[in-house]
Design a protein around this motif. Structure first.
Motif, short mmCIF file in Angstrom:
data_model
loop_
_atom_site.label_atom_id
_atom_site.label_comp_id
_atom_site.label_asym_id
_atom_site.label_seq_id
_atom_site.Cartn_x
_atom_site.Cartn_y
_atom_site.Cartn_z
N VAL A 28 25.61 -20.10 -74.42
CA VAL A 28 24.51 -20.00 -73.46
C VAL A 28 23.33 -20.85 -73.91
CG1 VAL A 28 22.87 -18.42 -72.36
CG2 VAL A 28 25.24 -17.72 -72.66
N ILE A 33 24.00 -24.40 -73.03
CA ILE A 33 23.88 -24.65 -71.58
C ILE A 33 22.40 -24.71 -71.19
CG2 ILE A 33 24.24 -23.56 -69.30
CD1 ILE A 33 27.05 -22.78 -70.29
N PRO A 50 32.48 -15.30 -65.46
CA PRO A 50 32.44 -15.04 -64.01
C PRO A 50 32.35 -16.32 -63.19
CG PRO A 50 30.36 -14.41 -65.04
CD PRO A 50 31.32 -14.72 -66.15
N ALA A 51 31.66 -17.32 -63.75
CA ALA A 51 31.54 -18.58 -63.01
C ALA A 51 32.91 -19.24 -62.89
CB ALA A 51 30.57 -19.51 -63.74
N PRO A 104 33.42 -22.61 -69.55
CA PRO A 104 32.70 -22.77 -70.82
C PRO A 104 33.55 -23.41 -71.91
CG PRO A 104 33.14 -20.45 -70.34
CD PRO A 104 33.49 -21.21 -69.11
N CYS A 132 26.23 -21.41 -64.40
CA CYS A 132 26.21 -20.34 -65.41
C CYS A 132 25.27 -19.21 -65.01
CB CYS A 132 25.78 -20.93 -66.76
SG CYS A 132 25.70 -19.70 -68.06
N THR A 159 24.40 -16.98 -67.21
CA THR A 159 23.87 -16.57 -68.53
C THR A 159 24.26 -15.12 -68.88
OG1 THR A 159 21.69 -15.84 -67.71
CG2 THR A 159 21.89 -18.15 -68.35
N CYS A 160 25.45 -14.72 -68.44
CA CYS A 160 25.86 -13.31 -68.61
C CYS A 160 26.23 -12.97 -70.05
CB CYS A 160 27.04 -12.99 -67.70
SG CYS A 160 28.57 -13.78 -68.23
N MET A 161 26.48 -14.00 -70.87
CA MET A 161 26.77 -13.81 -72.29
C MET A 161 28.18 -13.27 -72.57
SD MET A 161 24.75 -14.70 -74.76
CE MET A 161 22.98 -14.61 -74.64
N ALA A 162 29.01 -13.19 -71.53
CA ALA A 162 30.37 -12.70 -71.75
C ALA A 162 31.14 -13.64 -72.68
CB ALA A 162 31.11 -12.55 -70.43
N CYS A 163 30.91 -14.95 -72.53
CA CYS A 163 31.61 -15.93 -73.35
C CYS A 163 31.21 -15.78 -74.82
CB CYS A 163 31.30 -17.35 -72.85
SG CYS A 163 29.55 -17.68 -72.67
S1 SF4 Z 1 27.18 -17.02 -69.88
FE1 SF4 Z 1 29.20 -17.77 -70.45
S2 SF4 Z 1 30.61 -16.39 -69.41
FE2 SF4 Z 1 28.61 -16.10 -68.43
S3 SF4 Z 1 28.63 -17.52 -66.70
FE3 SF4 Z 1 27.70 -18.64 -68.42
S4 SF4 Z 1 29.41 -19.71 -69.37
FE4 SF4 Z 1 30.30 -18.14 -68.05
#
Ligand code: SF4
Ligand code: SF4
Length: 665
Positions: free
Chosen positions: A366, A369, A307-308, A317, A349, A351-355
């Motif tokens: 995450v 990061i 999303p970022a 990412p 970030c 921290t949504c964990m989608a990556c």
């Molecule tokens: S957790 Fe991953 S997908 Fe979500 S904002 Fe951070 S880098 Fe992007």
């Protein structure tokens, strides 16, 4: 062998048409290639081992299971149709050809000379030929799909770089030359079983049809055989220096994956005396994090779902991980922070964990990061925007707004909400969280939960000493503050007698359930969606007042991707008579973040378009009356987004507990 020839039993004639000098070449060349490969691989392993310790050798059967499903089964890879099928058939084709070559070597160099047993003969040999031919064909199809995607379709997440062209070309040449050799042999020998190698057979017939005689076929066979062997040796020797290293690094990284709760960040032990707080220099990354970076195949799946990145912020990412990989492999010595990784990237970030969910190499993006954030927060005191104020408020007043602790239970006035008393046991400790305690809009969530619990006759109580659980401090890298408030909270909670903790906030849920055990706080924690769904199922709560609303459900990252709870909130919403539940295009594991996690609620990070607005626009496309949520932060972000989108009059946002409470008589 002579009996086999005489009996007419099908068998593999390993060195047909190959003179002694070529046989010597294959053994010498093969040994040299393997030696170069082993040396190159060791160099890479040595780079990983320069990192700090990290324990990843527990739960071996679970780790092997992961390799089985994720490497051999290609499970996560196949979650995306075209690239998934493409990679899976290239991988399975490669694997089959590799196993076939190993089997042929064992047959000729081990079982035959040592045991006088010919493995590749009879029906087994025919099956071997058929399987290898078919997988070789799939392999070519997969390579064609890869070329089409990378060089014709060219999705923005991958680069059509030279290293990939070389990788695809070398694989194609090895495979195609294998078919040509086979075709020449079948065209000359004409064995009765030739059709069991359909690709080689058809190709051989074509060679005969264009008039190639035995001399030409034998000459072609030998020269292609030598070329095939030479290029295969170059391929093996170059693996550690090439893109093909992911054949080694990805399975290893999957084997050493983070097991246990995905949402639990690493605790800094003895923080008062710890020498390093987070990662300020590359040397402070553990060996596993170094393996993570090396395992990146630069597929860009993480970038596509971030999303970022979608919001046009500084964060991509894939770029972060690739920069760290190049830094490590090039032996770069520039300062990590500021020169290689910019603070803006880290702070964007959510921290949504989608990556992490998408990454086929199972890289803990995450965690990396947050480790880098920890250095900025703890060693540099360089928190961005208004984040320092929120953290000071948590430290001073126990909530990010800095509102008086004495007002924490104001939401409950007139509701006769029981408060925990020492020595008096209840079934549930209702952990309300800061948002529903202080935020006027979100206080309605707490009141709805209380209404439902009372209606069901559930024994519960809130805790007068409740303070912020500190999760936001931890995600922002302020581990010291997190550990301070957590220790205090755990001590307070332990004073009381209860069976379970219930919370409507997925952030409270995740940290109390998954992170408080690091501080000796082991509690059974349930999200309100799970409890309410259960109460409805058992008939203790009966939503009866019908509604006429279409609700698009928005998944909270900390409930769904972090903790795998997708169905309970949907079941809860569906229990309301007349409510039509619909899905947005991105839902469940692939739901788009609201933009509020990772401390974003408490700071402004530069972006072209806010994540919550992107999400609301996506919701509006589905034409719902209401966006249903199961998280107070999602509620706040969607609420703001609908106002910015000018949809305040047409689109509502409600927590699932509000939907159920409204439906109770
Ligand atoms: S957790 Fe991953 S997908 Fe979500 S904002 Fe951070 S880098 Fe992007
Ligand atoms: S981090 Fe994972 S998802 Fe992202 S580019 Fe690398 S391998 Fe692909």
């Amino acid at each position: 062998m002579t009996e086999l020839v005489a009996s007419g039993i099908p068998y593999r004639d390993t060195f047909w048409n190959i003179p002694m000098w070529a046989r010597v070449f294959v053994y010498v060349g093969g040994t040299a290639a393997i030696a170069v490969f082993a040396w190159g691989s060791w160099q890479r392993v040595a780079v990983w081992l320069e990192g700090g310790p990290e324990r990843r050798t527990d739960r071996i059967p679970e780790r092997l299971g992961l390799v089985l499903t994720q490497v051999l089964g290609q499970a996560r890879i196949l979650s995306q149709a075209y690239p998934g099928i493409m990679h899976a058939i290239v991988f399975w084709g490669f694997l089959a050809l590799f196993i076939g070559t190993v089997l042929a070597t064992i047959d000729y160099d081990v079982t035959l000379p040592l045991l006088h047993v010919k493995l590749l003969k009879g029906n087994f040999y025919l099956l071997y030929e058929l399987v290898l031919d078919m997988f070789g064909l799939f392999f070519v199809v997969g390579l064609g799909m890869a070329c089409w995607r990378r060089f014709v379709k060219r999705p923005s997440r991958i680069e059509p770089a030279g290293q990939f062209a070389y990788a695809l070309l070398i694989l194609f040449v090895i495979n195609a030359t294998g078919f040509v050799m086979e075709a020449c042999r079948l065209a000359v020998v004409k064995p009765a079983w030739a059709a069991w190698s359909p690709v080689g057979y058809v190709l051989g017939q074509a060679m005969l049809a264009v008039g190639l005689g035995e001399g030409a076929l034998r000459g072609t066979h030998l020269s292609i055989w030598v070329f095939h062997a030479a290029i295969a040796f170059v391929f093996i020797a170059l693996i550690p220096q090439s893109y093909f290293m992911h054949l080694v690094t990805t399975p290893l990284n999957i084997f050493f994956s983070k097991l246990g709760p995905r949402g639990a960040l690493r605790k800094i032990e003895n923080i008062e005396e710890a020498e390093s707080l987070g990662v300020g220099k590359f040397e402070e990354f553990s060996w596993k994090r170094r393996l993570d970076f090396d395992a990146c195949v630069e597929c860009g799946r993480c970038q596509d779902v971030c999303p970022a990145h979608l919001s046009g912020s500084a964060l991509n990412p894939k770029r972060v991980i690739v920069k760290l990989k190049r830094y490590m492999l090039d032996g770069d010595t520039r300062p990590l922070h500021g020169e290689v990784i910019q603070a803006d990237e880290l702070w964007a970030c959510t921290t949504c964990m989608a990556c992490v969910q998408e990454c086929p190499a199972h890289i803990d993006i995450v965690d990396t990061i947050v480790d880098l954030r920890r250095f900025l927060a703890l060693s540099e005191g360089a928190l961005p925007s208004t984040a320092p104020l929120a953290l000071q408020n948590i430290q001073r007043a126990g909530n990010p707004w800095g509102l008086p602790p004495t007002e924490r239970l104001k939401w409950a006035e007139g509701l006769d909400v029981p408060v925990l008393e020492e020595g008096k046991r209840v079934e549930y400790l209702y952990w309300v969280g800061c948002s529903a305690s202080y935020d006027r809009r979100n206080q309605s969530i707490a009141r709805s939960v209380v209404k439902i619990l009372k209606k069901a006759g559930v024994s519960f109580a809130v805790m007068a000493e409740e303070r912020c659980h500190g999760e936001v401090a931890r995600r922002l890298g302020e581990e010291y503050l997190y550990q301070t408030v957590t220790t205090e909270n755990v001590e307070n909670i332990k004073k009381y007698a209860f069976d379970k903790v219930i919370t409507h906030c997925p952030h409270c849920f995740n940290t109390i359930k998954n992170e408080y055990p690091q501080f000796d706080g082991n509690f059974e924690v349930l999200h309100h969606s799970v409890v309410i769904a259960d109460l409805v199922r058992s008939g203790r709560v009966k939503p009866t007042k019908a509604t006429d609303q279409t609700v698009a459900f928005h998944d909270s990252c900390y409930l769904g991707r972090y903790n795998g709870i997708f169905e309970a909130p949907r079941e809860t919403a569906r229990s309301v008579p007349g409510l039509r539940l619909i899905e947005m295009p991105r839902n469940r594991e692939r739901g788009l973040c609201c933009g509020g996690g990772g401390g974003q609620m408490w700071m402004e990070t530069p972006a072209k378009k806010r994540v919550n607005l992107i999400r609301v626009e996506e919701a509006l496309e589905s034409k719902p009356d209401v966006v249903g949520v199961a998280c107070p932060f999602c509620l706040a972000m969607v609420d703001l987004g609908r106002k910015v989108a000018g949809a305040e009059e047409t689109l509502q946002v409600k927590d699932i507990s509000e939907l159920v409470a409204e439906s109770l008589e």
